[in-house]
Design a protein around this motif. Structure first.
Motif, PDB file in Angstrom:
ATOM      1  N   VAL A   1       0.842  -1.202   0.000  1.00 14.12           N
ATOM      2  CA  VAL A   1       0.000   0.000   0.000  1.00 14.12           C
ATOM      3  C   VAL A   1       0.877   1.252   0.000  1.00 14.12           C
ATOM      4  O   VAL A   1       0.634   2.193  -0.775  1.00 14.12           O
ATOM      5  CB  VAL A   1      -0.963  -0.012   1.206  1.00 14.12           C
ATOM      6  CG1 VAL A   1      -1.643   1.345   1.375  1.00 14.12           C
ATOM      7  CG2 VAL A   1      -2.014  -1.112   1.031  1.00 14.12           C
ATOM      8  N   GLN A   2       1.907   1.259   0.839  1.00 10.41           N
ATOM      9  CA  GLN A   2       2.808   2.415   0.868  1.00 10.41           C
ATOM     10  C   GLN A   2       3.414   2.664  -0.521  1.00 10.41           C
ATOM     11  O   GLN A   2       3.500   3.806  -0.980  1.00 10.41           O
ATOM     12  CB  GLN A   2       3.939   2.186   1.882  1.00 10.41           C
ATOM     13  CG  GLN A   2       4.900   3.357   1.997  1.00 10.41           C
ATOM     14  CD  GLN A   2       6.131   3.052   2.843  1.00 10.41           C
ATOM     15  OE1 GLN A   2       7.215   3.568   2.583  1.00 10.41           O
ATOM     16  NE2 GLN A   2       5.964   2.218   3.861  1.00 10.41           N
TER      17      GLN A   2
ATOM     18  N   LYS B   1      -6.599   8.089  -3.496  1.00  6.74           N
ATOM     19  CA  LYS B   1      -7.632   8.216  -2.468  1.00  6.74           C
ATOM     20  C   LYS B   1      -7.833   6.824  -1.863  1.00  6.74           C
ATOM     21  O   LYS B   1      -8.185   5.876  -2.579  1.00  6.74           O
ATOM     22  CB  LYS B   1      -8.919   8.725  -3.125  1.00  6.74           C
ATOM     23  CG  LYS B   1     -10.031   9.119  -2.188  1.00  6.74           C
ATOM     24  CD  LYS B   1     -11.217   9.654  -2.990  1.00  6.74           C
ATOM     25  CE  LYS B   1     -12.388   9.959  -2.062  1.00  6.74           C
ATOM     26  NZ  LYS B   1     -13.580  10.369  -2.846  1.00  6.74           N
ATOM     27  N   VAL B   2      -7.581   6.692  -0.559  1.00  8.15           N
ATOM     28  CA  VAL B   2      -7.505   5.367   0.076  1.00  8.15           C
ATOM     29  C   VAL B   2      -8.596   5.203   1.133  1.00  8.15           C
ATOM     30  O   VAL B   2      -8.846   6.115   1.937  1.00  8.15           O
ATOM     31  CB  VAL B   2      -6.117   5.160   0.721  1.00  8.15           C
ATOM     32  CG1 VAL B   2      -6.045   3.810   1.426  1.00  8.15           C
ATOM     33  CG2 VAL B   2      -5.014   5.269  -0.335  1.00  8.15           C
TER      34      VAL B   2
ATOM     35  N   GLY C   1       2.388   8.896   0.299  1.00  9.27           N
ATOM     36  CA  GLY C   1       1.940  10.066  -0.454  1.00  9.27           C
ATOM     37  C   GLY C   1       0.496  10.041  -0.895  1.00  9.27           C
ATOM     38  O   GLY C   1       0.133  10.691  -1.890  1.00  9.27           O
ATOM     39  N   ALA C   2      -0.366   9.323  -0.173  1.00  9.17           N
ATOM     40  CA  ALA C   2      -1.787   9.283  -0.526  1.00  9.17           C
ATOM     41  C   ALA C   2      -2.386  10.684  -0.504  1.00  9.17           C
ATOM     42  O   ALA C   2      -2.046  11.515   0.340  1.00  9.17           O
ATOM     43  CB  ALA C   2      -2.539   8.375   0.437  1.00  9.17           C
TER      44      ALA C   2
ATOM     45  N   GLU D   1     -19.334   7.930  -2.991  1.00  8.91           N
ATOM     46  CA  GLU D   1     -17.877   7.984  -2.792  1.00  8.91           C
ATOM     47  C   GLU D   1     -17.218   6.796  -3.493  1.00  8.91           C
ATOM     48  O   GLU D   1     -17.768   5.687  -3.513  1.00  8.91           O
ATOM     49  CB  GLU D   1     -17.543   7.940  -1.300  1.00  8.91           C
ATOM     50  CG  GLU D   1     -17.984   9.154  -0.517  1.00  8.91           C
ATOM     51  CD  GLU D   1     -17.001  10.310  -0.619  1.00  8.91           C
ATOM     52  OE1 GLU D   1     -16.002  10.192  -1.360  1.00  8.91           O
ATOM     53  OE2 GLU D   1     -17.242  11.336   0.029  1.00  8.91           O
ATOM     54  N   GLU D   2     -16.044   7.042  -4.062  1.00  5.05           N
ATOM     55  CA  GLU D   2     -15.243   5.979  -4.648  1.00  5.05           C
ATOM     56  C   GLU D   2     -13.773   6.217  -4.320  1.00  5.05           C
ATOM     57  O   GLU D   2     -13.357   7.363  -4.115  1.00  5.05           O
ATOM     58  CB  GLU D   2     -15.425   5.917  -6.167  1.00  5.05           C
ATOM     59  CG  GLU D   2     -16.771   5.361  -6.595  1.00  5.05           C
ATOM     60  CD  GLU D   2     -16.846   5.181  -8.107  1.00  5.05           C
ATOM     61  OE1 GLU D   2     -17.455   4.188  -8.542  1.00  5.05           O
ATOM     62  OE2 GLU D   2     -16.287   6.033  -8.846  1.00  5.05           O
ATOM     63  N   PHE D   3     -13.000   5.124  -4.293  1.00  7.70           N
ATOM     64  CA  PHE D   3     -11.603   5.213  -3.857  1.00  7.70           C
ATOM     65  C   PHE D   3     -10.695   4.474  -4.833  1.00  7.70           C
ATOM     66  O   PHE D   3     -11.095   3.520  -5.491  1.00  7.70           O
ATOM     67  CB  PHE D   3     -11.461   4.620  -2.453  1.00  7.70           C
ATOM     68  CG  PHE D   3     -12.290   5.329  -1.413  1.00  7.70           C
ATOM     69  CD1 PHE D   3     -11.734   6.341  -0.641  1.00  7.70           C
ATOM     70  CD2 PHE D   3     -13.630   4.999  -1.221  1.00  7.70           C
ATOM     71  CE1 PHE D   3     -12.498   7.006   0.311  1.00  7.70           C
ATOM     72  CE2 PHE D   3     -14.399   5.661  -0.274  1.00  7.70           C
ATOM     73  CZ  PHE D   3     -13.828   6.672   0.487  1.00  7.70           C
ATOM     74  N   ASP D   4      -9.443   4.935  -4.881  1.00 10.36           N
ATOM     75  CA  ASP D   4      -8.438   4.290  -5.737  1.00 10.36           C
ATOM     76  C   ASP D   4      -7.933   2.986  -5.124  1.00 10.36           C
ATOM     77  O   ASP D   4      -7.576   2.051  -5.848  1.00 10.36           O
ATOM     78  CB  ASP D   4      -7.241   5.230  -5.939  1.00 10.36           C
ATOM     79  CG  ASP D   4      -7.635   6.510  -6.629  1.00 10.36           C
ATOM     80  OD1 ASP D   4      -8.043   6.449  -7.798  1.00 10.36           O
ATOM     81  OD2 ASP D   4      -7.541   7.583  -5.994  1.00 10.36           O
TER      82      ASP D   4
END
Length: 400
Positions: A220-221, A228-229, A247-248, A297-300
């Motif tokens: 994840v890092q 966007k997490v 860097g999120a 809402e949606e996330f990467d």
């Protein structure tokens, strides 16, 4: 105290399981055994029915259905300090790769998987937390503590007990007892891949932190830049803080525990990360995720890593339903080209079964999803037998 040695013979099924390396001998498998009042921790010599020669050695646990816990497979054993030293060194060698990387928070003893059934050691820098799940360790605990401190270079060792052992504690220590240097604060700092965390070594859940998802936190890092997490069942922020470190653009964390959120806030501050990028939601995960969907809402990157839903066989069907619900919610919260990370720490649900659950949630190639890869355990959580293979994490990419 002289430790009794007792001869054991098993039925065919029990003997076959031991010969195949299984570390548990159940009460019903034992044909020849001592009185139940035999002291916990007595050395059991398990003899082959046909040859009448030893095949394994274990420790007697008169209070449990798993009556014998295997500590050594072989025909000869001298149960002395040198034996325990050797076993501890073997376990330590499996962690050397992590230690060489500068990781200061790791599991030093992983129970049965390291031939120490019912014993867990987690190391946080110079502090170790030794959690005891069985009375079998009472005759050996003094020797083990001394050798553990020496081998891992620990200044402090904290003794903790499972709820069951703690309720009828016969050890000469209370919960949270400190061996070695006193701590000014139970909160101990440790590091993994450039990220610092606090472990609450006396009051925290289990031993104070969940170390097993370390390699996936690193992923994840490494992949969070400008993303966007969403981190669901975030506990004290493990995945999310790695995302911010990477860097999120933003981080949303969901966990039912406000106390866990408070520790996550401490961990963000410890790493000098931008707290304005963080949205903590202390709520039921299913409710909170549905609300995010309603708000479009949606996330990467969506990470869903719940606690175990199936601690016993009767809970498997319910757990499967829960995992499917979560997969569907995660599916609907993932952006196009986004990544969905689904974890399970239920040993009763296999990797294959976990994959089938996701297919039932329409996470398939036909529905526009790519199966990227899966991970199991890191080096400090070795898998020694089938039931020890509890953690599985699958990574998907949403293509359409």
């Amino acid at each position: 105290m002289k430790i009794p040695t007792i001869a054991i013979k098993l039925n065919k099924a029990g003997e076959r399981a031991v010969k195949q390396g299984h570390p548990w001998v159940f009460e019903q498998s034992i044909e020849k055994a001592p009185d139940k009042n035999t002291v916990a921790g007595s050395l059991c010599v398990i003899f082959d029915q046909r040859t009448n020669k030893p095949i394994a050695f274990g420790l007697w646990d008169p209070k449990e259905i798993i009556r014998i816990k295997i500590i050594f497979q072989g025909s000869r054993l001298q149960l002395n300090t040198e034996f325990w030293k050797s076993q501890l060194k073997e376990a330590h060698s499996k962690r050397q790769n992590l230690i060489d990387k500068g990781i200061t928070g790791y599991r030093g003893i992983h129970g049965e998987n390291d031939s120490f059934p019912g014993l867990i050691l987690d190391v946080y820098a110079k502090v170790g937390v030794l959690k005891i799940y069985s009375d079998i360790w009472k005759p050996y605990i003094e020797v083990l503590m001394k050798e553990i401190q020496s081998l891992h270079g620990l200044e402090t060792l904290i003794i903790r007990f499972s709820r069951k052992v703690g309720q009828n504690n016969t050890f000469p220590y209370k919960e949270g007892h400190i061996i070695g240097e006193a701590l000014s604060d139970e909160k101990v700092e440790f590091e993994e891949y450039g990220v610092k965390f606090y472990a609450y070594t006396q009051s925290g859940h289990k031993t104070g932190f969940f170390l097993d998802q370390r390699p996936n936190r690193l992923w994840v890092q490494q992949n969070a830049k400008k993303k966007k997490v969403l981190d669901v069942f975030s506990y004290v922020g493990g995945f999310g803080i790695h995302a911010l470190k990477g860097g999120a653009e933003s981080l949303t964390s969901i966990d039912i525990s406000q106390q866990a959120m408070d520790v996550a806030a401490e961990n963000i501050e410890l790493n000098k990360l931008d707290k304005s990028k963080w949205t903590p939601i202390a709520a039921d995960a299913f409710v909170a995720m549905n609300e995010l969907i309603e708000n479009k809402e949606e996330f990467d990157i969506v990470i869903i890593d719940p606690p175990s839903f199936a601690k016993q066989a009767s809970e498997v069907n319910s757990a499967s339903n829960q995992y499917e619900r979560l997969a569907r919610l995660g599916r609907d919260l993932t952006k196009k080209h986004g990544k969905l990370i689904l974890g399970s720490c239920s040993s009763r649900i296999s990797l294959g079964e976990f994959e089938e659950i996701h297919k039932s949630a329409s996470i398939t190639a036909g529905n526009g999803w790519k199966y990227m890869h899966f991970t199991l355990h890191d080096d400090d959580h070795p898998i020694g037998f089938a039931e020890g293979n509890y953690l599985k994490t699958i990574f998907y990419e949403k293509r359409v």
